[in-house]
Design a protein around this motif. Sequence first.
Motif, PDB file in Angstrom:
ATOM      1  N   UNK A  45       0.821  -1.211   0.000  1.00  0.00           N
ATOM      2  CA  UNK A  45       0.000   0.000   0.000  1.00  0.00           C
ATOM      3  C   UNK A  45       0.855   1.262   0.000  1.00  0.00           C
ATOM      4  N   UNK A  46       2.040   1.182   0.561  1.00  0.00           N
ATOM      5  CA  UNK A  46       2.917   2.364   0.597  1.00  0.00           C
ATOM      6  C   UNK A  46       3.436   2.741  -0.783  1.00  0.00           C
ATOM      7  N   UNK A  47       3.345   1.823  -1.746  1.00  0.00           N
ATOM      8  CA  UNK A  47       3.819   2.103  -3.104  1.00  0.00           C
ATOM      9  C   UNK A  47       2.709   2.625  -4.014  1.00  0.00           C
ATOM     10  N   UNK A  48       1.482   2.699  -3.513  1.00  0.00           N
ATOM     11  CA  UNK A  48       0.373   3.185  -4.330  1.00  0.00           C
ATOM     12  C   UNK A  48       0.512   4.685  -4.560  1.00  0.00           C
ATOM     13  N   UNK A  49       0.263   5.113  -5.784  1.00  0.00           N
ATOM     14  CA  UNK A  49       0.302   6.534  -6.101  1.00  0.00           C
ATOM     15  C   UNK A  49      -1.026   7.175  -5.693  1.00  0.00           C
ATOM     16  N   UNK A  50      -1.049   8.492  -5.682  1.00  0.00           N
ATOM     17  CA  UNK A  50      -2.293   9.205  -5.379  1.00  0.00           C
ATOM     18  C   UNK A  50      -3.379   8.828  -6.384  1.00  0.00           C
ATOM     19  N   UNK A  51      -2.994   8.704  -7.642  1.00  0.00           N
ATOM     20  CA  UNK A  51      -3.945   8.338  -8.689  1.00  0.00           C
ATOM     21  C   UNK A  51      -4.527   6.953  -8.418  1.00  0.00           C
ATOM     22  N   UNK A  52      -3.695   5.990  -8.086  1.00  0.00           N
ATOM     23  CA  UNK A  52      -4.178   4.639  -7.818  1.00  0.00           C
ATOM     24  C   UNK A  52      -5.115   4.608  -6.607  1.00  0.00           C
ATOM     25  N   UNK A  53      -4.801   5.382  -5.590  1.00  0.00           N
ATOM     26  CA  UNK A  53      -5.681   5.449  -4.415  1.00  0.00           C
ATOM     27  C   UNK A  53      -7.026   6.079  -4.780  1.00  0.00           C
ATOM     28  N   UNK A  54      -6.985   7.170  -5.530  1.00  0.00           N
ATOM     29  CA  UNK A  54      -8.224   7.829  -5.956  1.00  0.00           C
ATOM     30  C   UNK A  54      -9.086   6.907  -6.818  1.00  0.00           C
ATOM     31  N   UNK A  55      -8.435   6.228  -7.769  1.00  0.00           N
ATOM     32  CA  UNK A  55      -9.179   5.344  -8.665  1.00  0.00           C
ATOM     33  C   UNK A  55      -9.744   4.137  -7.924  1.00  0.00           C
ATOM     34  N   UNK A  56      -8.985   3.589  -6.978  1.00  0.00           N
ATOM     35  CA  UNK A  56      -9.512   2.446  -6.227  1.00  0.00           C
ATOM     36  C   UNK A  56     -10.718   2.866  -5.396  1.00  0.00           C
ATOM     37  N   UNK A  57     -10.692   4.062  -4.821  1.00  0.00           N
ATOM     38  CA  UNK A  57     -11.858   4.561  -4.086  1.00  0.00           C
ATOM     39  C   UNK A  57     -13.036   4.776  -5.028  1.00  0.00           C
ATOM     40  N   UNK A  58     -12.787   5.381  -6.173  1.00  0.00           N
ATOM     41  CA  UNK A  58     -13.864   5.640  -7.130  1.00  0.00           C
ATOM     42  C   UNK A  58     -14.521   4.339  -7.585  1.00  0.00           C
ATOM     43  N   UNK A  59     -13.725   3.348  -7.947  1.00  0.00           N
ATOM     44  CA  UNK A  59     -14.287   2.088  -8.434  1.00  0.00           C
ATOM     45  C   UNK A  59     -14.976   1.305  -7.315  1.00  0.00           C
ATOM     46  N   UNK A  60     -14.492   1.450  -6.081  1.00  0.00           N
ATOM     47  CA  UNK A  60     -15.190   0.831  -4.947  1.00  0.00           C
ATOM     48  C   UNK A  60     -16.559   1.474  -4.753  1.00  0.00           C
ATOM     49  N   UNK A  61     -16.613   2.798  -4.808  1.00  0.00           N
ATOM     50  CA  UNK A  61     -17.886   3.512  -4.641  1.00  0.00           C
ATOM     51  C   UNK A  61     -18.877   3.147  -5.747  1.00  0.00           C
ATOM     52  N   UNK A  62     -18.388   3.018  -6.965  1.00  0.00           N
ATOM     53  CA  UNK A  62     -19.267   2.631  -8.076  1.00  0.00           C
ATOM     54  C   UNK A  62     -19.855   1.254  -7.815  1.00  0.00           C
ATOM     55  N   UNK A  63     -19.026   0.319  -7.382  1.00  0.00           N
ATOM     56  CA  UNK A  63     -19.521  -1.033  -7.127  1.00  0.00           C
ATOM     57  C   UNK A  63     -20.523  -1.062  -5.976  1.00  0.00           C
ATOM     58  N   UNK A  64     -20.269  -0.291  -4.941  1.00  0.00           N
ATOM     59  CA  UNK A  64     -21.225  -0.229  -3.823  1.00  0.00           C
ATOM     60  C   UNK A  64     -22.547   0.366  -4.304  1.00  0.00           C
TER      61      UNK A  64
END
Length: 137
Positions: A45-64
Amino acid sequence: MAENEQIQAITAEEYVKSISPNANISESTIKGILIDAAIEEGTPATELTEKQKDLSLAYLLIRIAFNPIMSQKVTDKDGDWEHSEGSEQWSRSQLQQFLILARDLLAKWGITDARIESLAPKWGMKGTGFHKIRRYK
């Protein structure tokens, strides 16, 4: 284990689960989110970029937001002892707020998603003056 080593031991999969710890998210859903956000499985998780964190949150929210809003709750009771398990129930307005946040996070990185464009309302000025009026597209 040192604190820094513990932080590095958290994988991208665990990071995505930690975003919404009370939601019941399947392993296949986590894998789909990682694929959409261009994250390799097992990435610290420490290697995730800001973009990857933002996109993972966005795609999680879409799925929910695209899942049914009804949930099941099971309660065990024995005398004075009681235990309940189940997933949360989201209101329609909460799900719409999830889509708005997801749309904004994707837009931050220049990504549009046709699935949410028509569902997430757009806010803005209509006409002239200082009155804010809801405008849905």
